[in-house]
Design a protein around this motif. Structure first.
Motif, PDB file in Angstrom:
ATOM      1  N   LEU A  69       0.960  -1.157   0.009  1.00 47.47           N
ATOM      2  CA  LEU A  69      -0.110  -0.107  -0.028  1.00 47.47           C
ATOM      3  C   LEU A  69       0.859   1.402  -0.063  1.00 47.47           C
ATOM      4  CD1 LEU A  69      -2.995  -1.191   2.457  1.00 47.47           C
ATOM      5  CD2 LEU A  69      -2.764  -1.214  -0.028  1.00 47.47           C
ATOM      6  N   THR A  70       1.446   1.414  -1.138  1.00 42.57           N
ATOM      7  CA  THR A  70       2.253   2.789  -1.372  1.00 42.57           C
ATOM      8  C   THR A  70       1.598   3.800  -2.066  1.00 42.57           C
ATOM      9  OG1 THR A  70       3.097   2.007  -3.401  1.00 42.57           O
ATOM     10  CG2 THR A  70       4.278   1.152  -1.652  1.00 42.57           C
ATOM     11  N   GLY A  71       1.998   5.006  -2.272  1.00 42.84           N
ATOM     12  CA  GLY A  71       1.507   6.214  -2.870  1.00 42.84           C
ATOM     13  C   GLY A  71       1.117   5.757  -4.342  1.00 42.84           C
ATOM     14  N   LYS A  72       1.952   5.170  -4.881  1.00 41.55           N
ATOM     15  CA  LYS A  72       1.672   4.776  -6.495  1.00 41.55           C
ATOM     16  C   LYS A  72       0.535   3.702  -6.417  1.00 41.55           C
ATOM     17  CE  LYS A  72       6.207   5.599  -8.285  1.00 41.55           C
ATOM     18  NZ  LYS A  72       7.256   4.805  -9.118  1.00 41.55           N
ATOM     19  N   ALA A  73       0.544   2.807  -5.423  1.00 46.46           N
ATOM     20  CA  ALA A  73      -0.823   1.704  -5.243  1.00 46.46           C
ATOM     21  C   ALA A  73      -2.015   2.673  -5.328  1.00 46.46           C
ATOM     22  CB  ALA A  73      -0.364   0.761  -4.357  1.00 46.46           C
ATOM     23  N   PHE A  74      -2.218   3.717  -4.383  1.00 44.71           N
ATOM     24  CA  PHE A  74      -3.265   4.490  -4.098  1.00 44.71           C
ATOM     25  C   PHE A  74      -3.607   5.039  -5.504  1.00 44.71           C
ATOM     26  CE2 PHE A  74      -2.272   3.883   0.455  1.00 44.71           C
ATOM     27  CZ  PHE A  74      -3.584   3.319   0.609  1.00 44.71           C
ATOM     28  N   GLU A  75      -2.675   5.693  -6.103  1.00 43.56           N
ATOM     29  CA  GLU A  75      -2.951   6.222  -7.505  1.00 43.56           C
ATOM     30  C   GLU A  75      -3.551   5.173  -8.519  1.00 43.56           C
ATOM     31  OE1 GLU A  75      -0.732   8.772 -10.799  1.00 43.56           O
ATOM     32  OE2 GLU A  75       0.069   8.643  -8.883  1.00 43.56           O
ATOM     33  N   ASN A  76      -2.857   4.057  -8.386  1.00 48.43           N
ATOM     34  CA  ASN A  76      -3.560   2.826  -9.434  1.00 48.43           C
ATOM     35  C   ASN A  76      -5.110   2.599  -8.802  1.00 48.43           C
ATOM     36  OD1 ASN A  76      -1.183   2.384 -10.723  1.00 48.43           O
ATOM     37  ND2 ASN A  76      -0.659   0.767  -9.645  1.00 48.43           N
ATOM     38  N   ALA A  77      -5.431   2.695  -7.714  1.00 51.86           N
ATOM     39  CA  ALA A  77      -6.672   2.326  -7.296  1.00 51.86           C
ATOM     40  C   ALA A  77      -7.536   3.543  -7.588  1.00 51.86           C
ATOM     41  CB  ALA A  77      -6.665   2.320  -5.707  1.00 51.86           C
ATOM     42  N   ALA A  88      -8.418  -8.308 -14.684  1.00 50.91           N
ATOM     43  CA  ALA A  88      -7.052  -8.299 -15.783  1.00 50.91           C
ATOM     44  C   ALA A  88      -7.581  -7.740 -17.145  1.00 50.91           C
ATOM     45  CB  ALA A  88      -6.777  -9.974 -16.040  1.00 50.91           C
ATOM     46  N   THR A  89      -8.785  -7.882 -17.433  1.00 49.12           N
ATOM     47  CA  THR A  89      -9.309  -7.275 -18.796  1.00 49.12           C
ATOM     48  C   THR A  89      -9.457  -5.541 -18.510  1.00 49.12           C
ATOM     49  OG1 THR A  89     -10.684  -9.189 -19.341  1.00 49.12           O
ATOM     50  CG2 THR A  89     -11.158  -7.249 -20.466  1.00 49.12           C
ATOM     51  N   LEU A  90      -9.934  -5.300 -17.652  1.00 45.36           N
ATOM     52  CA  LEU A  90      -9.862  -3.750 -17.334  1.00 45.36           C
ATOM     53  C   LEU A  90      -8.304  -3.218 -17.154  1.00 45.36           C
ATOM     54  CD1 LEU A  90     -11.767  -1.254 -16.521  1.00 45.36           C
ATOM     55  CD2 LEU A  90     -10.868  -1.651 -14.346  1.00 45.36           C
ATOM     56  N   LEU A  91      -7.684  -3.815 -16.472  1.00 47.06           N
ATOM     57  CA  LEU A  91      -6.322  -3.309 -16.166  1.00 47.06           C
ATOM     58  C   LEU A  91      -5.218  -3.266 -17.231  1.00 47.06           C
ATOM     59  CD1 LEU A  91      -5.373  -5.139 -12.854  1.00 47.06           C
ATOM     60  CD2 LEU A  91      -5.874  -2.558 -13.109  1.00 47.06           C
ATOM     61  N   ARG A  92      -5.758  -4.347 -18.275  1.00 50.03           N
ATOM     62  CA  ARG A  92      -4.976  -4.361 -19.680  1.00 50.03           C
ATOM     63  C   ARG A  92      -5.313  -3.165 -20.332  1.00 50.03           C
ATOM     64  NH1 ARG A  92      -7.237  -8.944 -20.943  1.00 50.03           N
ATOM     65  NH2 ARG A  92      -5.464 -10.104 -19.843  1.00 50.03           N
ATOM     66  N   GLU A  93      -6.514  -2.568 -20.538  1.00 47.11           N
ATOM     67  CA  GLU A  93      -6.826  -1.280 -21.141  1.00 47.11           C
ATOM     68  C   GLU A  93      -6.267  -0.207 -20.474  1.00 47.11           C
ATOM     69  OE1 GLU A  93      -8.436  -0.615 -23.709  1.00 47.11           O
ATOM     70  OE2 GLU A  93      -8.531  -2.898 -24.289  1.00 47.11           O
ATOM     71  N   LEU A  94      -6.006  -0.075 -18.976  1.00 46.65           N
ATOM     72  CA  LEU A  94      -5.710   0.965 -18.372  1.00 46.65           C
ATOM     73  C   LEU A  94      -4.132   1.090 -18.243  1.00 46.65           C
ATOM     74  CD1 LEU A  94      -8.002   1.164 -15.193  1.00 46.65           C
ATOM     75  CD2 LEU A  94      -7.972   2.873 -17.368  1.00 46.65           C
ATOM     76  N   LYS A  95      -3.365   0.141 -18.865  1.00 50.18           N
ATOM     77  CA  LYS A  95      -1.951  -0.033 -18.672  1.00 50.18           C
ATOM     78  C   LYS A  95      -1.112   1.137 -18.811  1.00 50.18           C
ATOM     79  CE  LYS A  95       1.170  -3.768 -19.836  1.00 50.18           C
ATOM     80  NZ  LYS A  95       1.641  -5.041 -20.701  1.00 50.18           N
ATOM     81  N   LEU A 149       3.085   0.206 -13.053  1.00 52.45           N
ATOM     82  CA  LEU A 149       3.153  -1.330 -13.154  1.00 52.45           C
ATOM     83  C   LEU A 149       4.309  -1.985 -12.260  1.00 52.45           C
ATOM     84  CD1 LEU A 149       2.657  -1.526 -16.996  1.00 52.45           C
ATOM     85  CD2 LEU A 149       0.767  -2.050 -15.196  1.00 52.45           C
ATOM     86  N   ASP A 150       5.059  -1.069 -11.221  1.00 49.35           N
ATOM     87  CA  ASP A 150       5.935  -1.647 -10.748  1.00 49.35           C
ATOM     88  C   ASP A 150       5.466  -1.751  -9.142  1.00 49.35           C
ATOM     89  OD1 ASP A 150       5.760   1.106 -10.473  1.00 49.35           O
ATOM     90  OD2 ASP A 150       7.743   1.578 -10.058  1.00 49.35           O
ATOM     91  N   CYS A 151       4.265  -1.596  -8.996  1.00 54.16           N
ATOM     92  CA  CYS A 151       3.770  -1.611  -7.598  1.00 54.16           C
ATOM     93  C   CYS A 151       3.657  -3.098  -7.158  1.00 54.16           C
ATOM     94  CB  CYS A 151       2.405  -1.149  -7.525  1.00 54.16           C
ATOM     95  SG  CYS A 151       2.334   0.495  -7.577  1.00 54.16           S
ATOM     96  N   MET A 152       4.175  -3.547  -5.944  1.00 48.06           N
ATOM     97  CA  MET A 152       3.868  -4.844  -5.382  1.00 48.06           C
ATOM     98  C   MET A 152       2.855  -5.169  -4.923  1.00 48.06           C
ATOM     99  SD  MET A 152       6.073  -7.299  -4.385  1.00 48.06           S
ATOM    100  CE  MET A 152       7.622  -6.572  -4.546  1.00 48.06           C
ATOM    101  N   THR A 153       2.641  -6.489  -5.320  1.00 47.35           N
ATOM    102  CA  THR A 153       1.264  -7.059  -4.998  1.00 47.35           C
ATOM    103  C   THR A 153       1.594  -8.624  -3.793  1.00 47.35           C
ATOM    104  OG1 THR A 153       1.187  -8.975  -6.418  1.00 47.35           O
ATOM    105  CG2 THR A 153       0.419  -6.868  -7.468  1.00 47.35           C
ATOM    106  N   LEU A 175       2.361  -5.888 -10.158  1.00 45.11           N
ATOM    107  CA  LEU A 175       1.176  -5.662 -10.905  1.00 45.11           C
ATOM    108  C   LEU A 175       1.374  -5.825 -12.260  1.00 45.11           C
ATOM    109  CD1 LEU A 175      -1.784  -5.033 -10.513  1.00 45.11           C
ATOM    110  CD2 LEU A 175      -1.225  -2.547 -11.320  1.00 45.11           C
ATOM    111  N   GLY A 176       2.395  -5.334 -13.061  1.00 42.75           N
ATOM    112  CA  GLY A 176       2.977  -5.640 -14.371  1.00 42.75           C
ATOM    113  C   GLY A 176       3.338  -6.952 -14.709  1.00 42.75           C
ATOM    114  N   GLU A 177       4.023  -7.612 -13.630  1.00 41.27           N
ATOM    115  CA  GLU A 177       4.330  -9.060 -14.038  1.00 41.27           C
ATOM    116  C   GLU A 177       3.036  -9.900 -13.742  1.00 41.27           C
ATOM    117  OE1 GLU A 177       8.788  -9.185 -12.065  1.00 41.27           O
ATOM    118  OE2 GLU A 177       7.030  -9.369 -10.679  1.00 41.27           O
ATOM    119  N   GLU A 178       2.281  -9.628 -12.953  1.00 37.78           N
ATOM    120  CA  GLU A 178       0.919 -10.325 -12.842  1.00 37.78           C
ATOM    121  C   GLU A 178      -0.147 -10.219 -14.147  1.00 37.78           C
ATOM    122  OE1 GLU A 178       0.247 -12.719 -10.978  1.00 37.78           O
ATOM    123  OE2 GLU A 178       1.405 -12.482  -9.202  1.00 37.78           O
ATOM    124  N   LEU A 179       0.109  -8.917 -14.758  1.00 36.45           N
ATOM    125  CA  LEU A 179      -0.824  -8.786 -15.703  1.00 36.45           C
ATOM    126  C   LEU A 179      -0.239  -9.305 -17.036  1.00 36.45           C
ATOM    127  CD1 LEU A 179      -3.424  -7.027 -16.301  1.00 36.45           C
ATOM    128  CD2 LEU A 179      -1.937  -5.067 -16.699  1.00 36.45           C
TER     129      LEU A 179
END
Length: 573
Positions: free
Chosen positions: A255-263, A327-334, A339-343, A349-353
């Protein structure tokens, strides 16, 4: 980390003799039939939020079994423990009032009991944010498991689901377009199984946000509650929890600043619930981040609504799952994501996508070139009526009303509205603006979902379907209409909303992001002197704590003493 106590040795009860504390703990747990071999494994706590008052969590027994199986297959020891469970329709005065209590319960039970990682099982509106808030503060490895959405029903050959269609059919009944028999018939069809609302309400929004934050296993947001896919997600969640316990992957690394921006990007792109802004702000505040509403609005101008789901579109959650889910939504938003946020998996996130593959043809998630709505679902408003901001779900509003000036028709509180809204004597016309005061964090208390004010009965009978409605409260994510919410500061603490009078002129311009009361500053100051506001208080218990410490909507309606002591700055960074 490697020298920290593990498993049953963590957080020993204080008797003044740590050896005796461990001896006593093991004696009692062995009374339940555990062996020394079992007790040496990583301990995975599983938060059990099953309750007969919470049909959204009605699949809890199956989820607990599947999570436990996943934990054991991965070499861990599953230990279930109960916490408060809060359901939107069964909590008085509102589930939001109890969200912080559930967050405190979750945090304290994680801290009090020995566990190397925790699986948080939640689904209904306030349960997922409460669990993420508690886990963020507790700080240990944590993973979210969503209970899943309900199945859709069918009424007279029309697909229906809670709760957008609940509101639609109730509106028809109020307007006398359908009779008592039909409204009773549809009541049997709106909730076809256990699980959360089947539209993009707060529960579905928080499920999507939890996955976007990296807090669920990939694909964890969309499988319906009663499907085998949901049980497989649960088993995977248990296995990943053991992996997190072994690696020490704590919440703050996810839960980093970049993760919140993704959310926030995902919230805008799914036409998500306005409530999610409050919840995201509260979760971020636990880790020292401030959510910048102006930045959210800027992001909204470049992040269109892509998900064709009610109330902004036509489909339901089971269709989103069939279309490939997040996955379908995130692919469009890529291109717009970090994408470097940890899960929770330990991968980005990029690796999982990438691992999710290229996708397939479907019609639920639109491409960026053909969105459902050209901007993000939510717009942030400001003006002299809302110095601290207000929001509107523009993707579910009437385009004809989003640039409008009208006469205010004011209700002082919920009781006043209930007494007068259906009266033929109410002085109201279709182009007026309904204003409801005292339903903010302290006003109600608990900021109820009453911002979705009913159309006055005499107008509903005349065929009026929408009006501008303004309040300091919230509305359900399943609701629709031209509704301005979260007016900050709220009226109960003396915000400008408190001094609006029937007959005043109000201007709404979504294009200019403006919410203005067309009354002079001198007149407002005069009204404030004549009728000063006294904030509500209570004599005892949780209500006293709530009223003394709850923050405004722009700080997440959390308790001030639960936010991080040191704030890191605003997100997006």
């Amino acid at each position: 980390m490697s020298n920290d106590p593990k498993g049953m040795r963590k957080g020993l009860t204080q008797y003044g003799d740590s050896g005796f504390s461990l001896f006593l703990r093991k004696a009692f747990i062995k009374g339940a039939g555990y062996t020394d071999n079992a007790l040496e494994r990583p301990v995975i706590g599983i938060a059990d939020t099953g309750s007969d008052y919470n049909p959204c969590h009605g699949n809890m027994p199956q989820l607990l079994e599947a999570v436990s199986r996943g934990v054991m297959l991965a070499g861990g020891l599953p230990v279930k423990f109960p916490t408060i469970s809060v359901h939107e329709s069964f909590a008085q005065p509102t589930s939001m009032y109890l969200r912080n209590l559930m967050a405190m319960d979750t945090e304290e039970m994680i801290r009090a009991q020995p566990m190397d990682a925790v699986v948080l099982i939640g689904g209904c509106d306030k349960t997922v944010p409460a669990q993420l808030m508690g886990a963020a503060s507790a700080g240990i490895p944590a993973i979210q498991l969503i209970t899943g959405s309900m199945l859709t029903g069918s009424h007279r050959n029309e697909t229906v689901g809670a709760c957008t269609d609940c509101r639609r059919y109730w509106g028809k009944f109020r307007a006398q377009e359908i009779d008592e028999q039909e409204v009773a018939d549809v009541n049997n069809q709106l909730v076809a199984s256990v699980g959360t609302c089947s539209v993009m309400g707060t529960a579905s929004t928080m499920a999507c946000i939890a996955e976007a934050l990296g807090m669920t296993v990939p694909g964890g947001a969309s499988p319906p509650a009663v499907t085998s896919a949901r049980m497989r997600v649960a088993e995977d969640t248990g296995a990943v929890a053991v992996q997190m316990a072994k690696s020490g992957l704590t919440v703050d690394r996810i839960l980093t600043g970049k993760a919140f921006e993704n959310a926030m990007r995902v919230l805008l792109a799914i036409g998500g619930s306005t409530n999610a802004i409050v919840h995201l702000t509260a979760i971020a505040g636990r880790l020292g981040y401030e959510v910048d509403l102006k930045a959210l609005d800027r992001m909204g101008r470049e992040t269109p609504v892509l998900l064709d789901l009610k109330p902004s579109g036509q489909h339901y959650m089971e269709h989103f799952h069939a279309a490939g889910g997040m996955a379908t939504l995130l692919r469009e938003l890529k291109p717009l994501l970090h994408l470097d946020c940890m899960t929770v998996t330990g991968r980005t996130l990029g690796e999982e996508l990438e691992a999710a593959g290229p996708g397939f043809k479907q019609d639920v998630v639109r491409p960026m070139s053909d969105p459902i709505y050209p901007q993000g679902g939510i717009a942030v408003l400001q003006g002299n009526l809302a110095p601290g901001g207000a929001i509107i779900k523009q993707s579910a509003a009437n385009p004809k009303l989003m640039e409008h000036e009208g006469r205010a028709v004011v209700f002082e509180n919920l009781e006043d509205m209930a007494a007068r809204i259906d009266s033929d004597a109410l002085d109201v016309k279709a182009d007026d603006i309904l204003v409801l005061k005292n339903i903010g964090p302290k006003g109600a208390p608990g900021m109820p979902e009453a911002g979705y004010m009913p159309i006055p009965l005499k107008l509903a009978r005349a065929g009026v379907k929408d009006m501008i409605r303004i309040s300091d409260g919230r509305m359900s994510g399943t609701a629709f209409g031209t509704i301005v919410l979260h007016v900050t500061p709220e009226s109960a603490v003396g915000g400008p909303l408190a001094y609006v009078r029937s007959g005043d002129r109000i201007r709404l311009s979504v294009e200019k992001r403006e919410l203005s009361l067309l009354v002079s500053a001198e007149e407002l100051a005069k009204r404030e002197r004549e009728t000063p506001v006294v904030p509500p208080s209570a004599e005892r218990g949780y209500r006293k704590l709530f009223l003394q410490t709850v923050t405004q909507a722009d700080q997440g309606v959390d308790f001030d003493f639960l936010r991080a002591a040191q704030m890191r700055g605003k997100t997006p960074e």
